[in-house]
Design a protein around this motif. Sequence first.
Motif, short mmCIF file in Angstrom:
data_model
loop_
_atom_site.label_atom_id
_atom_site.label_comp_id
_atom_site.label_asym_id
_atom_site.label_seq_id
_atom_site.Cartn_x
_atom_site.Cartn_y
_atom_site.Cartn_z
N HIS A 165 56.18 -3.32 -31.27
CA HIS A 165 54.98 -4.35 -31.79
C HIS A 165 54.90 -5.38 -30.85
O HIS A 165 55.85 -5.81 -30.10
N TYR A 188 60.03 -11.44 -37.38
CA TYR A 188 59.98 -9.98 -37.94
C TYR A 188 61.00 -9.86 -39.11
O TYR A 188 62.01 -10.70 -39.19
N VAL A 236 56.66 -7.11 -38.05
CA VAL A 236 56.11 -7.97 -37.12
C VAL A 236 55.19 -9.00 -37.70
O VAL A 236 54.07 -8.22 -37.85
#
Length: 282
Positions: A136, A52, A29
Amino acid sequence: MRKARASGYLPGILLLLSTVITGCFGLEVSAIEGPSVVMNGSQSQLVLDCKYDFTDEYEKNGLVVKWYFKRKPFPVYQWIPPNKPQVLGILKGRLNLDYEVSADEFSKHRALAIVNPTTELSGEYTCWISTFDSEHVERKMLTIYAPPSEMTLTYYKPRMDTVAVTCRAGGVYPAPDIVIFRSSPSVRKNVIEGAKMERRVVPGRGFYNISIELEAFDYDLDAENMFECVLTIPRHRIQNAEGDPLLPRASYYYYHHHHHNNNNNNSSSSHHYHHHHPLCSF
Ligand SMILES: *[C@@H]1O[C@H](CO)[C@@H](O)[C@H](O)[C@H]1NC(C)=O
Ligand SMILES: *[C@@H]1O[C@H](CO)[C@@H](O)[C@H](O)[C@H]1NC(C)=O
Ligand SMILES: *[C@@H]1O[C@H](CO)[C@@H](O)[C@H](O)[C@H]1NC(C)=O
Ligand SMILES: *[C@@H]1O[C@H](CO)[C@@H](O)[C@H](O)[C@H]1NC(C)=O
């Protein structure tokens, strides 16, 4: 003998290590892509993309994309492929859900496509990406600013030997600051001390009105003076590529004559600013 065996194991260890590494980073990401500062009403669509990449197909399992606004606990957007994305809270009715940031089935709805972004959508956006294996978080501050819808610089003579200069601006977002500079053929631009500043949020409208007023003695001024009113939005670098502020300025020339001062009444000059010309100064 032992030495030979050790080097024989080396490729195996490297292979294991690289599996562990790609396992950890099966989902990469990067920072949220998109603008940081835009003018209210200037864009029909604004895209914030939580970019991502999958380096491992396995990571696509259990993929969930969520967006949060101003660190509030409830998401404003949630997408669990292959379902349709869900929009909640402040973003309800504000997104283009047909927008696809990529053709990939596991990426297409990760971005927010905000239609006609306005000031109330200013704030910090957080994207949260999770899979079975990893999680993330990325954050980005977005400021949608509004230049003043009106800006005036007026003056009057409260006394024969003084001048009062007032600058007002209305409809500004976020919180602005305002100063009046004075310059003359002999004095470089300087701020006049002791000015009275007033700033308030206009209730129910979510923007600010601001004014500044100063009074100066004619004998402290030169015969020819320029007053310049400059509005800024501190803490947000709102300026164009050349470093000029995108906000208007208003200026006014004041001349006084010590000997035949008959100004016992009020005169005023006002300049109206229309925000179709964000770079004009006058
Ligand atoms: C922002 O723009 C919208 C429409 O484009 C307008 O209705 C609103 O008044 C503007 N807000 C400010 C603070 O200028
Ligand atoms: C400030 O806000 C009011 C609304 O309460 C508005 O009518 C007025 O024109 C605004 N502008 C200035 C410069 O005061
Ligand atoms: C202001 O002064 C001018 C001349 O000095 C005069 O003609 C005018 O009538 C005055 N205005 C008011 C409102 O007193
Ligand atoms: C000029 O106008 C201000 C308000 O705008 C007022 O306070 C002041 O008394 C006036 N002065 C004269 C000389 O009329």
